[in-house]
Design a protein around this motif. Structure first.
Motif, mmCIF file in Angstrom:
data_model
loop_
_atom_site.group_PDB
_atom_site.id
_atom_site.type_symbol
_atom_site.label_atom_id
_atom_site.label_comp_id
_atom_site.label_asym_id
_atom_site.label_seq_id
_atom_site.Cartn_x
_atom_site.Cartn_y
_atom_site.Cartn_z
ATOM 1 N N GLU A 1 0.964 -1.208 0.025
ATOM 2 C CA GLU A 1 -0.082 0.035 -0.098
ATOM 3 C C GLU A 1 0.762 1.093 -0.017
ATOM 4 O OE1 GLU A 1 -0.187 -2.491 1.837
ATOM 5 O OE2 GLU A 1 -2.081 -3.286 1.728
ATOM 6 N N ALA A 2 1.969 1.142 0.714
ATOM 7 C CA ALA A 2 3.035 2.391 0.608
ATOM 8 C C ALA A 2 3.456 2.665 -0.367
ATOM 9 C CB ALA A 2 3.928 2.035 1.819
ATOM 10 N N LEU A 3 3.848 1.474 -1.315
ATOM 11 C CA LEU A 3 4.305 1.638 -2.473
ATOM 12 C C LEU A 3 3.452 2.174 -3.800
ATOM 13 C CD1 LEU A 3 6.800 1.139 -4.466
ATOM 14 C CD2 LEU A 3 5.829 -1.236 -4.740
ATOM 15 N N ARG A 4 2.193 1.705 -3.410
ATOM 16 C CA ARG A 4 1.147 2.418 -4.504
ATOM 17 C C ARG A 4 1.033 3.786 -4.175
ATOM 18 N NH1 ARG A 4 -2.311 -2.521 -2.609
ATOM 19 N NH2 ARG A 4 -1.529 -4.180 -3.914
ATOM 20 N N LEU A 5 1.024 4.277 -2.932
ATOM 21 C CA LEU A 5 0.558 5.838 -2.922
ATOM 22 C C LEU A 5 1.892 6.396 -2.998
ATOM 23 C CD1 LEU A 5 -0.959 7.940 -1.629
ATOM 24 C CD2 LEU A 5 -0.224 7.368 0.764
ATOM 25 N N ALA A 6 3.096 5.941 -2.850
ATOM 26 C CA ALA A 6 4.285 6.495 -3.445
ATOM 27 C C ALA A 6 4.456 6.634 -4.555
ATOM 28 C CB ALA A 6 5.653 5.580 -2.337
ATOM 29 N N ILE A 7 4.087 5.882 -5.554
ATOM 30 C CA ILE A 7 4.256 5.996 -6.872
ATOM 31 C C ILE A 7 3.238 6.914 -7.388
ATOM 32 C CG2 ILE A 7 3.790 4.715 -9.034
ATOM 33 C CD1 ILE A 7 4.760 2.218 -7.849
ATOM 34 N N ALA A 8 1.995 7.158 -6.741
ATOM 35 C CA ALA A 8 0.869 8.234 -7.051
ATOM 36 C C ALA A 8 1.699 9.350 -6.966
ATOM 37 C CB ALA A 8 -0.185 7.999 -6.371
ATOM 38 N N ILE A 9 2.239 9.567 -5.591
ATOM 39 C CA ILE A 9 2.739 10.858 -5.164
ATOM 40 C C ILE A 9 3.912 11.462 -6.035
ATOM 41 C CG2 ILE A 9 3.995 12.177 -3.325
ATOM 42 C CD1 ILE A 9 2.657 10.448 -1.626
ATOM 43 N N VAL A 10 4.850 10.254 -6.555
ATOM 44 C CA VAL A 10 5.858 10.728 -7.608
ATOM 45 C C VAL A 10 5.255 11.095 -8.797
ATOM 46 C CG1 VAL A 10 7.962 9.897 -8.865
ATOM 47 C CG2 VAL A 10 7.682 9.154 -6.457
ATOM 48 N N ASN A 11 4.258 10.429 -9.195
ATOM 49 C CA ASN A 11 3.797 10.785 -10.461
ATOM 50 C C ASN A 11 3.016 12.168 -10.410
ATOM 51 O OD1 ASN A 11 4.324 8.680 -12.247
ATOM 52 N ND2 ASN A 11 2.476 7.756 -11.500
ATOM 53 N N THR A 12 2.431 12.710 -9.390
ATOM 54 C CA THR A 12 1.987 13.736 -9.089
ATOM 55 C C THR A 12 3.172 15.026 -9.150
ATOM 56 O OG1 THR A 12 0.181 12.805 -7.682
ATOM 57 C CG2 THR A 12 0.727 15.271 -7.610
ATOM 58 N N LEU A 13 4.257 14.623 -8.356
ATOM 59 C CA LEU A 13 5.459 15.638 -8.410
ATOM 60 C C LEU A 13 5.868 15.802 -9.940
ATOM 61 C CD1 LEU A 13 7.525 14.251 -5.396
ATOM 62 C CD2 LEU A 13 5.827 16.065 -5.596
ATOM 63 N N ARG A 14 5.935 14.768 -10.640
ATOM 64 C CA ARG A 14 6.558 14.821 -12.051
ATOM 65 C C ARG A 14 5.287 15.797 -12.905
ATOM 66 N NH1 ARG A 14 9.257 9.211 -13.832
ATOM 67 N NH2 ARG A 14 6.863 8.494 -14.018
ATOM 68 N N ARG A 15 4.392 15.504 -12.697
ATOM 69 C CA ARG A 15 3.040 16.151 -13.461
ATOM 70 C C ARG A 15 3.163 17.882 -12.990
ATOM 71 N NH1 ARG A 15 -2.079 17.844 -12.929
ATOM 72 N NH2 ARG A 15 -3.299 17.910 -14.868
ATOM 73 N N GLN A 16 3.622 18.054 -11.756
ATOM 74 C CA GLN A 16 3.454 19.351 -11.172
ATOM 75 C C GLN A 16 4.936 20.013 -11.655
ATOM 76 O OE1 GLN A 16 3.787 19.578 -6.816
ATOM 77 N NE2 GLN A 16 4.455 21.874 -6.901
ATOM 78 N N GLN A 17 5.979 19.235 -11.715
ATOM 79 C CA GLN A 17 7.272 19.865 -12.348
ATOM 80 C C GLN A 17 6.860 20.612 -13.737
ATOM 81 O OE1 GLN A 17 10.703 17.186 -13.167
ATOM 82 N NE2 GLN A 17 12.101 18.876 -11.969
ATOM 83 N N GLN A 18 6.555 19.613 -14.592
ATOM 84 C CA GLN A 18 6.113 19.806 -15.921
ATOM 85 C C GLN A 18 5.373 20.796 -16.162
ATOM 86 O OE1 GLN A 18 7.658 18.116 -18.426
ATOM 87 N NE2 GLN A 18 6.833 19.521 -19.814
#
Length: 1132
Positions: free
Chosen positions: A510-527
């Motif tokens: 569960e931690a891994l799934r949420l971590a991946i969603a957060i990372v994708n959010t950070l990448r989208r925010q950076q873009q």
């Protein structure tokens, strides 16, 4: 742990059949076993080991059911639920109630849980320790005792296990036999006792040995039902015989207790007769009992108090960190003792007397102690964010946290400085005047308001294939990105705290799934930030200011969001099925590949690396306060250390290139962007890592990153102020210039290291070296750091195994020249070292460099440095040999040095005249010029010491008349009073008189009036007088060759004038000394008068003068009777 010899108290009462209807709540009747009879005998091995019969035989339905009941139900509930429980069923429930996993036993008997087996039944912990230190752990020692056959007499009676453990004798200790007992319930050890008397937080080795014996060898353990069941089967005679035998065997220990109990039972009104049933320590738990592993709270408190009292010495800080690790381990095992143990630790921390003392004294706590408080706050954050925490439990923790938070001495989140960090659940800035100080518990208190019921969040953490490929919403708050992968929009540190909580409570997927969603959010925010800046670039650059969008930096944050994401992804990427393959390639995402895949072959490791690069490159404000600033530096270095452990392959290099380009182009959102807020956290350390990583693959990009990161606008007085959207309360070191950056020295060192790394890499490339040089000269403001860079460049350029790199040498020289200019008018204790080094560097560059620094010496050196160091070194033989100069080049270089010397002598004759004369000895015109400079400066600009020194030099060089001239000039500046008979200039005066005497009567006649005018000390004058009467003036050569001639008369000038002055000096000195003379100086004074008489007698009427002088003394100082008596005895 504190293992007490006495048995633990029974948890519930047991009574005969038929009483249960009348029993009070919390009591129950133990029914007679089915079959009755004398079933109290032993069970056969096969009966005990029913759960471990044939390896390939399926388990019986009885064992399956008994095992499930033993795990979940307290035995009292079983007995209340069923009117009759067959004895075989009871035996199987009792059998399966003992823990079957060694993991928990290891966790409760050692700090180090590495190498433990899984959590399944019957799994064993490896008996061989991972390291030598592990052998001292109770768990390892317990395994050793078990494997050595030291466990005997093992008996399980109901829910109670007992046995003896023999500790073999050693050279210093005799053999020890320990009686051990263990109580258990629902596969957890609930109480332990051992006669060894050892006191510790964790189980002793003897408890471990007995427990593991039961886990590994259950078929060898004698199993009995609870003792109350056996007693129910006995008639009156059997019970009486049982009791009497028990008393006989243990009469010394139990007889008083037995008699007391008998008296109470026979008394109708006794308390014991008001309760039905009797305690049974072997009957298992009651319904109301909490089911948790045994933890000795008293010992936890005592150990923590002891560690705190040691103040960080004797490894106490390490021990406390190990306790925190143990709490995390318990949370990961979903053990309720994790929160219980942390509560005990926190209470001791809050009771630390040093907190009050520090508050009263206004001092700060130590850095290591401060980090312990940070970990304490982070652990409470994990506990309250338990996704399966009950509401009442969270409410209890909230009240507890608020109580601690309200204590005056509770440490603040950012050390001992007022916090201006944003609220946990609100990323918008708040008014700092109304916002209260935030303690280490504030975030945990705020986290109590968070929940896990959001449907989108639940889908993210529970579903492996939660995607939406038809979702095309491009808003900032979109639930999915353009690829359909889920996003989680929440304050980033808060979202990452959820990840940490999931990991901590044993939910890694569960931690891994949420971590991946957060990372994708950070990448989208950076873009999106990059796109916004590209759109508004001209406008923002024209304004020339930048606003920091992230007041709360992710690196150095109290919740360490980037570190949490990185660790979560790396643990998955480097472990289990996702471990790197033997050929070094990182495998693609396995079960979760669709979550983070931005391109084919992306792995968890690449996601982790990209997350770290995003976080480290974020432009963020340097926080206020020493501790918060140190934490920023420390966390950055810790994250970079983890990144350096990752081996770069082609896919990771692509990520580095991508992030480097984004960071360069992201404007105010990036610490490496074109727009930089003055008080942003510098990127030097991060850029150095990027530079070294990218250099072998893309040198141009690597240099762009490093050169951009060289900026340090906080030291620029003209840097833009920015428009930080928060109240600005900064205490400046220099008013209106520098903010209070406590780590500035460290930051400048890192800037210097980055520059040094670039210089090293650019060796042999003139263009890059020039670019790096310009960057250094523009951005580095510390002379000591520039000097270090100059030295580094010099060392790299002159390595022994290669020819000198002239371009890099010139860079080194240019940096050295800048240092000279920066430190010319300031005090620097390394200045002389810097000057010597610069001459050495210029020598390596060539003769033109030496000539150049001499031509422009006045912008680089003081006159003293230029003559005593620069010119002297240039004209030394070693320099000429090193440069391989011909005669013409030597002469040109010498002319430059002499010109420099004369210029310095004119500017600073006091300190440079002698050096100039020395340097100009071989050039007559230059020497005469230097001498004239000395004469011109003698009247006003030079003191007698300097003139005497130059005069002696002239005598040594063979110019006695010039020496005499300078000596007479020196005498005009001298003044020796009557009591300065040890003055350092006395030798110079004697030398000057001797020189004048040797030159002739005229010279002596000219110098004596100067001596009389300048010297008032009688002993010095008498010494000069005697020397002048020993030889004939002008008849003693400088080398003391004596010639015949007539001695000078004391009755004629010039010696008559000197004699009179000497006698006058003695008279004046005598009166001066007598004014404040004490008895202890009488004998010394008599000797002084004796020397005066010798001088008086040199005159033709000296005897008469001296007699009159003595008579006057007797008359004037007749009150000093003892002294005058001594005078009469010696002089009449």
């Amino acid at each position: 742990m504190a293992e007490r010899v006495q048995q633990p108290p029974a948890k519930r009462l047991c009574c005969r059949p038929g009483y249960n209807a009348a029993c009070r709540q919390g009591q129950r009747a133990v029914w007679a076993p089915c079959g009755g009879g004398n079933g109290g005998g032993g069970c056969s091995t096969s009966a005990q080991g029913g759960g471990a019969s044939g390896a390939h035989s399926p388990e019986s339905l009885l064992d399956i059911a008994a095992r499930k009941v033993a795990e979940k139900w307290p035995f009292q509930r079983v007995e209340e639920r069923f009117e009759r429980i067959p004895e075989p069923v009871q035996r199987r429930i009792v059998y399966w109630s003992f823990p079957r996993s060694e993991r928990e036993i290891c966790m409760y008997s050692s700090f180090n849980a590495s190498g433990t087996g899984g959590g399944g039944g019957g799994e064993e912990i490896g008996s061989s320790p991972d390291s030598g230190d592990d052998t001292r752990l109770p768990f390892r020692r317990g395994i050793g005792l078990l494997e050595s056959g030291c466990v005997d007499n093992v008996l399980q009676v109901g829910f109670h296990l007992s046995g003896t453990v023999r500790e073999p004798a050693t050279s210093s200790e005799p053999e020890l036999v320990c009686n051990v007992s263990v109580s258990f319930d629902r596969c957890k050890i609930t109480a332990v006792t051992c006669s060894c008397g050892n006191k510790d937080i964790f189980y002793c080795a003897h408890v471990v040995a007995l427990s593991l014996y039961r886990v590994r060898k259950p078929e060898q353990v004698k199993l009995r039902l609870p003792i109350s069941e056996t007693l129910f089967q006995m008639n009156r005679d059997q019970l009486q015989k049982f009791v009497q035998y028990l008393i006989t065997v243990h009469h010394t220990e139990v007889l008083p207790t037995a008699q007391k109990l008998a008296d109470e039972i026979l008394s109708q009104n006794s308390e014991i007769n008001q309760v039905h049933g009797a305690p049974d320590p072997t009957a298992g738990a009651s319904v109301d009992d909490e089911n948790c592993w045994h933890l000795d709270e008293e010992q936890v408190q005592e150990q923590v108090k002891l560690f705190l009292s040691q103040g960080g010495y004797h490894g106490s800080g390490k021990q406390l960190n190990l306790l925190f690790s143990k709490v995390r381990e318990m949370l990961r095992m979903r053990d309720s003792n994790g929160a219980r143990m942390l509560t005990l630790i926190t209470e001791q921390f809050m009771g630390d007397p040093r907190l009050v003392l520090w508050r009263q004294q206004g001092t700060t706590m130590t850095d290591k102690y401060r980090q312990l408080w940070d970990e304490l706050g982070a652990l409470w954050m994990c506990i309250v964010l338990n996704p399966h925490c009950k509401t009442e439990q969270k409410g209890f923790w909230l009240r507890q946290l608020r109580r601690w938070n309200g204590v005056d001495v509770c440490p603040l989140e950012d050390g001992n400085h007022g916090s201006e960090l944003t609220n946990l659940t609100n990323a918008l800035p708040q008014d700092s005047l109304t916002r209260p100080h935030r303690t280490v518990f504030t975030r945990a208190i705020e986290a109590c308001d968070l929940h896990w019921q959001d449907p989108h969040l639940q889908h993210i953490i529970t579903a492996d294939h939660y995607t939406n490929y038809c979702y095309h919403d491009n808003l900032d708050s979109s639930l999915f990105d353009a690829r359909g992968w889920p996003l989680w929009h929440e304050h980033v540190p808060t979202a990452c705290a959820r990840v940490d909580a999931l990991r901590s409570h044993g939910y890694p997927k569960e931690a891994l799934r949420l971590a991946i969603a957060i990372v994708n959010t950070l990448r989208r925010q950076q873009q999106k930030q990059l796109e916004f800046f590209r759109t508004h670039k001209k406008e923002l650059l024209h304004k020339g200011v930048t606003s920091v969008t992230n007041l709360e930096g992710w690196v150095g944050h109290p919740l360490d969001p980037i570190g949490t994401l990185f660790s979560t992804l790396m643990e998955t990427g480097q472990g289990g099925e996702d471990r790197a393959s033997p050929n070094g390639n990182i495998p693609p995402l396995c079960h979760y590949s669709h979550w983070g895949r931005g391109s084919e072959g992306e792995s968890f490791v690449s996601l982790a690396v990209e997350t770290a690069l995003i976080g480290l490159g974020q432009q963020r404000v340097m926080p206020d306060g020493l501790y918060a600033q140190e934490k920023v530096c420390r966390n950055e270095e810790q994250l970079l250390a983890k990144l350096q452990e990752v081996d770069l392959n082609d896919s990771l290099v692509k990520i580095f290139r991508k992030q480097a380009v984004v960071l360069l182009e992201a404007g105010p959102y990036s610490g490496l962007g074109e727009l930089l807020y003055r008080e942003s956290v510098p990127m030097h350390t991060f850029a150095r890592y990027l530079f070294t990583s990218l250099l072998p693959h893309d040198a141009e990009l690597a240099y762009k990153i490093a050169l951009r990161a060289m900026r340090l606008p906080v030291l620029e007085s003209t840097a833009p102020s920015g428009d930080l959207s928060r109240p600005h309360h900064i205490v400046s070191v220099v008013p209106n210039r520098y903010p209070r950056w406590f780590t500035l020295s460290h930051i400048e060192t890192q800037q210097c290291e980055l520059a040094s790394t670039m210089l090293t890499a650019a060796k042999g490339d003139a263009r890059k070296l020039q670019t790096v040089l310009e960057s250094i000269q523009k951005n580095i403001h510390s002379s000591s750091h520039i000097f270090k860079l100059a030295q580094d460049a010099f060392k790299i350029a002159t390595l022994m195994d290669s020819l000198p790199d002239l371009t890099l040498l010139k860079v080194s020289l240019e940096l050295g020249l800048q240092v000279m200019r920066m430190t010319l008018s300031t005090l620097n204790w390394r200045r002389r070292e810097m000057v010597r080094w610069l001459v050495t560097c210029a020598t390596e560059v060539g003769v033109f460099a030496l000539d150049s620094i001499m031509q422009s010496w006045f912008t680089l050196f003081t006159p003293t440095e230029a003559t005593s160091v620069v010119a002297s070194t240039v004209m030394s033989n070693s320099t000429i040999v090193r440069l391989h100069l011909d005669c013409h080049q030597q002469e040109n270089l010498a002319n430059s040095a002499r010109t420099l010397a004369l210029q310095c002598a004119m500017k600073d004759p006091q300190n440079c005249a002698l050096s100039a004369l020395t340097l100009c000895e071989k050039d007559h015109i230059a020497f005469e010029t230097a001498y004239q400079i000395v004469l011109d400066a003698a009247a006003t600009g030079m003191n007698y010491t300097q003139l005497f020194t130059i005069a002696r030099y002239m005598e040594h060089r063979g110019y006695p008349m010039r020496a005499y001239k300078l000596a007479t000039l020196a005498m005009t500046h001298l003044n020796l009073s009557y009591n300065q008979d040890t003055h350092p200039a006395i030798n110079d005066v004697l030398w000057a008189c001797a020189l004048s005497h040797s030159l002739g009567k005229n010279e002596l006649a000219a110098v004596i009036p100067l001596v009389v005018k300048s010297v008032k000390c009688a002993t010095v004058l008498s010494d000069i007088l005697r020397r002048c009467t020993l030889t004939t003036p002008g008849m003693v050569a400088l080398h003391s060759r004596r010639n015949s001639g007539k001695l000078m008369s004391l009755d004629k000038a010039p010696l008559r004038q000197l004699l009179d002055a000497t006698i006058g000096a003695y008279i004046n000195t005598t009166h001066s000394r007598l004014t404040h003379i004490s008895p202890r100086h009488y004998s010394e004074f008599i000797e002084f008068l004796s020397k005066a008489r010798e001088t008086f007698l040199m005159a033709h009427d000296g005897h008469i003068q001296f007699t009159q002088f003595i008579d006057n003394l007797k008359q004037i100082y007749k009150g000093k009777k003892k002294l005058m008596m001594l005078v009469r005895e010696r002089f009449g």
